[in-house]
Design a protein around this motif. Structure first.
Motif, short mmCIF file in Angstrom:
data_model
loop_
_atom_site.label_atom_id
_atom_site.label_comp_id
_atom_site.label_asym_id
_atom_site.label_seq_id
_atom_site.Cartn_x
_atom_site.Cartn_y
_atom_site.Cartn_z
N THR A 66 0.72 -20.13 -13.08
CA THR A 66 -0.53 -20.90 -13.20
C THR A 66 -1.42 -20.63 -11.99
O THR A 66 -2.65 -20.52 -12.12
CB THR A 66 -0.24 -22.41 -13.33
OG1 THR A 66 0.46 -22.64 -14.55
CG2 THR A 66 -1.53 -23.21 -13.35
N ARG A 67 -0.84 -20.53 -10.82
CA ARG A 67 -1.62 -20.19 -9.63
C ARG A 67 -2.21 -18.78 -9.78
O ARG A 67 -3.35 -18.54 -9.35
CB ARG A 67 -0.75 -20.27 -8.37
CG ARG A 67 -0.46 -21.71 -7.95
CD ARG A 67 0.54 -21.75 -6.80
NE ARG A 67 0.06 -21.02 -5.63
CZ ARG A 67 -0.74 -21.55 -4.71
NH1 ARG A 67 -1.16 -22.79 -4.83
NH2 ARG A 67 -1.10 -20.83 -3.66
N LEU A 68 -1.46 -17.88 -10.41
CA LEU A 68 -2.00 -16.54 -10.66
C LEU A 68 -3.21 -16.63 -11.58
O LEU A 68 -4.23 -15.95 -11.36
CB LEU A 68 -0.93 -15.66 -11.28
CG LEU A 68 -1.34 -14.22 -11.63
CD1 LEU A 68 -1.69 -13.44 -10.36
CD2 LEU A 68 -0.23 -13.51 -12.41
N PHE A 69 -3.12 -17.46 -12.62
CA PHE A 69 -4.26 -17.68 -13.51
C PHE A 69 -5.47 -18.17 -12.73
O PHE A 69 -6.60 -17.69 -12.92
CB PHE A 69 -3.88 -18.69 -14.59
CG PHE A 69 -5.05 -19.14 -15.43
CD1 PHE A 69 -5.47 -18.40 -16.52
CD2 PHE A 69 -5.74 -20.31 -15.10
CE1 PHE A 69 -6.56 -18.81 -17.28
CE2 PHE A 69 -6.82 -20.73 -15.85
CZ PHE A 69 -7.23 -19.98 -16.94
N ARG A 70 -5.27 -19.13 -11.84
CA ARG A 70 -6.39 -19.67 -11.07
C ARG A 70 -6.97 -18.62 -10.12
O ARG A 70 -8.19 -18.55 -9.94
CB ARG A 70 -5.92 -20.89 -10.29
CG ARG A 70 -5.62 -22.11 -11.18
CD ARG A 70 -4.97 -23.23 -10.38
NE ARG A 70 -5.80 -23.62 -9.27
CZ ARG A 70 -5.36 -24.24 -8.18
NH1 ARG A 70 -4.07 -24.51 -8.04
NH2 ARG A 70 -6.19 -24.59 -7.21
N LYS A 71 -6.10 -17.82 -9.52
CA LYS A 71 -6.57 -16.79 -8.60
C LYS A 71 -7.41 -15.73 -9.33
O LYS A 71 -8.46 -15.32 -8.86
CB LYS A 71 -5.38 -16.11 -7.91
CG LYS A 71 -4.66 -16.99 -6.90
CD LYS A 71 -3.44 -16.26 -6.34
CE LYS A 71 -2.69 -17.10 -5.34
NZ LYS A 71 -1.50 -16.39 -4.78
N LEU A 72 -6.91 -15.30 -10.48
CA LEU A 72 -7.61 -14.24 -11.21
C LEU A 72 -8.91 -14.74 -11.82
O LEU A 72 -9.91 -14.00 -11.87
CB LEU A 72 -6.70 -13.70 -12.32
CG LEU A 72 -5.44 -12.98 -11.90
CD1 LEU A 72 -4.59 -12.68 -13.12
CD2 LEU A 72 -5.75 -11.69 -11.14
N GLY B 21 -11.78 -22.10 -5.27
CA GLY B 21 -10.38 -22.30 -5.60
C GLY B 21 -9.50 -21.32 -4.85
O GLY B 21 -9.75 -21.00 -3.69
N LEU B 22 -8.51 -20.79 -5.53
CA LEU B 22 -7.60 -19.83 -4.93
C LEU B 22 -8.16 -18.42 -5.03
O LEU B 22 -8.87 -18.09 -5.97
CB LEU B 22 -6.24 -19.89 -5.65
CG LEU B 22 -5.55 -21.26 -5.65
CD1 LEU B 22 -4.27 -21.20 -6.48
CD2 LEU B 22 -5.25 -21.73 -4.24
N MET B 23 -7.84 -17.60 -4.07
CA MET B 23 -8.33 -16.22 -4.04
C MET B 23 -7.20 -15.24 -4.37
O MET B 23 -6.08 -15.38 -3.86
CB MET B 23 -8.91 -15.89 -2.66
CG MET B 23 -10.04 -16.81 -2.23
SD MET B 23 -11.47 -16.70 -3.34
CE MET B 23 -12.01 -15.03 -2.97
N ALA B 24 -7.51 -14.26 -5.21
CA ALA B 24 -6.51 -13.25 -5.59
C ALA B 24 -6.41 -12.17 -4.52
O ALA B 24 -7.42 -11.72 -3.98
CB ALA B 24 -6.89 -12.63 -6.92
N GLU B 25 -5.19 -11.77 -4.23
CA GLU B 25 -4.94 -10.66 -3.31
C GLU B 25 -4.47 -9.45 -4.10
O GLU B 25 -4.26 -9.51 -5.32
CB GLU B 25 -3.91 -11.08 -2.27
CG GLU B 25 -4.35 -12.28 -1.43
CD GLU B 25 -3.30 -12.71 -0.43
OE1 GLU B 25 -2.16 -12.17 -0.48
OE2 GLU B 25 -3.60 -13.59 0.40
N ALA B 26 -4.32 -8.33 -3.43
CA ALA B 26 -3.95 -7.08 -4.10
C ALA B 26 -2.64 -7.22 -4.87
O ALA B 26 -2.50 -6.72 -5.98
CB ALA B 26 -3.85 -5.96 -3.06
N ASP B 27 -1.68 -7.93 -4.27
CA ASP B 27 -0.39 -8.10 -4.93
C ASP B 27 -0.53 -8.91 -6.22
O ASP B 27 0.14 -8.63 -7.21
CB ASP B 27 0.58 -8.80 -3.98
CG ASP B 27 1.95 -9.00 -4.60
OD1 ASP B 27 2.58 -7.99 -4.99
OD2 ASP B 27 2.39 -10.16 -4.70
N ASP B 28 -1.42 -9.91 -6.22
CA ASP B 28 -1.66 -10.72 -7.42
C ASP B 28 -2.24 -9.85 -8.53
O ASP B 28 -1.81 -9.94 -9.70
CB ASP B 28 -2.62 -11.86 -7.11
CG ASP B 28 -2.08 -12.83 -6.08
OD1 ASP B 28 -0.92 -13.23 -6.21
OD2 ASP B 28 -2.82 -13.15 -5.13
N LYS B 29 -3.19 -9.02 -8.19
CA LYS B 29 -3.83 -8.16 -9.19
C LYS B 29 -2.84 -7.14 -9.76
O LYS B 29 -2.86 -6.85 -10.96
CB LYS B 29 -5.04 -7.47 -8.58
CG LYS B 29 -6.14 -8.44 -8.16
CD LYS B 29 -7.29 -7.73 -7.45
CE LYS B 29 -8.36 -8.73 -7.02
NZ LYS B 29 -9.47 -8.08 -6.28
#
Length: 361
Positions: A254-260, A330-338
């Motif tokens: 869910t945090r990944l969803f928010r980051k993306l 909100g939350l920010m996506a990093e390279a690893d998240d992408k």
């Protein structure tokens, strides 16, 4: 050293470490859910360790230390959903009637036949938009009694626990029902026109959960969340995503969803709003969600009373305030998240282009 205490400490440590592994198996992903319960278990275990063990031994302090770390780690995930955290979304100061709207999200539970109790809630709180999950043809017949007040609708009655309906007082435009990842799991997409005339892009989701009785892995659920998140990321439209995501608010996915997506969670700093399981107070977590773009501030958010389902309904009122909300982040996506998101989507052979992009006519 008392063996049961050692075993309990090892089990607590295993349950704490397991979600760090990104494997999609239901048992691994399922450990994201009971973080509050694990925090309570860790607190109780620490008390038992202090009372029952010899505090003069280094082994005792090792066990206490492990339990303390587990407690702190579990609380780290849950604390943002308490009043002790800074709110992610601003509170509406002076809501304008033509720029505010409310959304009621409810998993009605297909076998639940207490439609009168549910309709009483709907009429009492009078949401502008109602989305129901697990609604079949029987539920549709009862929900259609709302048409006089909520003339706009989208309907997808199914008998597989994934039926979905949307009823609205506000105009629904460019509506589409899609099966994004699985052939029998629908999602709904529409443009909602506020009373002010401002259009809002809305996505209604109910992906299947990872469980031993349904999908053995979370891959399908995660893929649906990822592609919807990526589809709204660069949109300059006001966006709302809501539904039963079969995932908890604090999970890595869910945090990944928010980051993306860049979408905000109005519960951060306000409360957990556990919606499942309605019948078991000590086994509850937040499965029903609403996320939105920076264009909105939150007027209110509440969990509604029991109506016979295994879920409580969630009622959220937002105010369209893009000027006031423009500095909300909100939350920010990093390279690893992408990279992780890309691998999830590629495994299911889906992409953001599969997600409808409703636009006002």
């Amino acid at each position: 050293m008392k063996i049961p205490i050692v075993i309990a400490t090892v089990m607590l440590l295993a349950a704490t470490l397991l979600p760090l592994w990104r494997h999609p198996h239901w048992l691994v992903r399922g450990m994201d859910f009971p973080r509050m319960q694990l925090a309570a278990a860790a607190s109780l275990l620490i008390l038992i360790q202090v009372i029952s063990l010899d505090l003069a031994k280094i082994q005792t302090w090792a066990l206490i230390g492990i339990s303390l770390v587990c407690l702190a780690w579990q609380l780290r995930w849950v604390m943002p959903y308490t009043v002790f955290w800074r709110s992610e979304v601003k509170t509406t100061k002076k809501p304008l009637p033509n720029r505010k709207f409310s959304i009621l999200t409810a998993n009605v539970l297909t076998p639940n036949r207490q439609a009168d109790a549910f309709l009483k809630l709907v009429n009492q709180y009078a949401p502008d938009v109602l989305v129901t999950l697990e609604s079949d043809q029987w539920w549709e017949r009862h929900l259609d009694t709302l048409k006089a007040d909520m003339p706009y609708s989208m309907k997808c009655p199914l008998d597989n626990l994934y039926g979905m309906h949307v009823y609205s007082r506000l105009p629904l435009e460019d509506t589409e029902i899609s099966y994004l990842v699985e052939d029998d799991i629908p999602s709904m997409h529409a443009q909602v026109k506020l009373r002010s005339g401002d259009p809002v892009r809305m996505h209604f989701l109910h992906p299947a959960p990872p469980s031993p009785t349904e999908n053995s892995e979370s891959a399908e659920r995660d893929a649906e969340l990822v592609i919807v998140a990526r589809s709204v990321r660069d949109s300059d439209q006001p966006v709302v995503v809501t539904g039963d995501l079969n995932d908890v608010a604090w999970s890595a996915t869910t945090r990944l969803f928010r980051k993306l997506s860049g979408l905000l969670d109005p519960r951060v700093g306000r409360g957990i709003f556990n919606t499942f399981h309605a019948k078991y107070p000590f086994v509850r977590w937040p499965l029903d969600h609403l996320f939105h773009s920076y264009h909105f501030t939150v007027t209110s958010i509440k969990r509604l009373p029991y109506f016979g389902s295994d879920h409580f309904a969630l009622l959220t009122e937002l105010s369209y305030s893009p000027a006031r909300g423009k500095d909300q982040e909100g939350l920010m996506a990093e390279a690893d998240d992408k990279s992780w998101a890309l691998s999830i989507a590629e495994e299911q052979d889906v992409s953001a282009e599969d997600v409808p992009n409703p636009k006002a006519r």
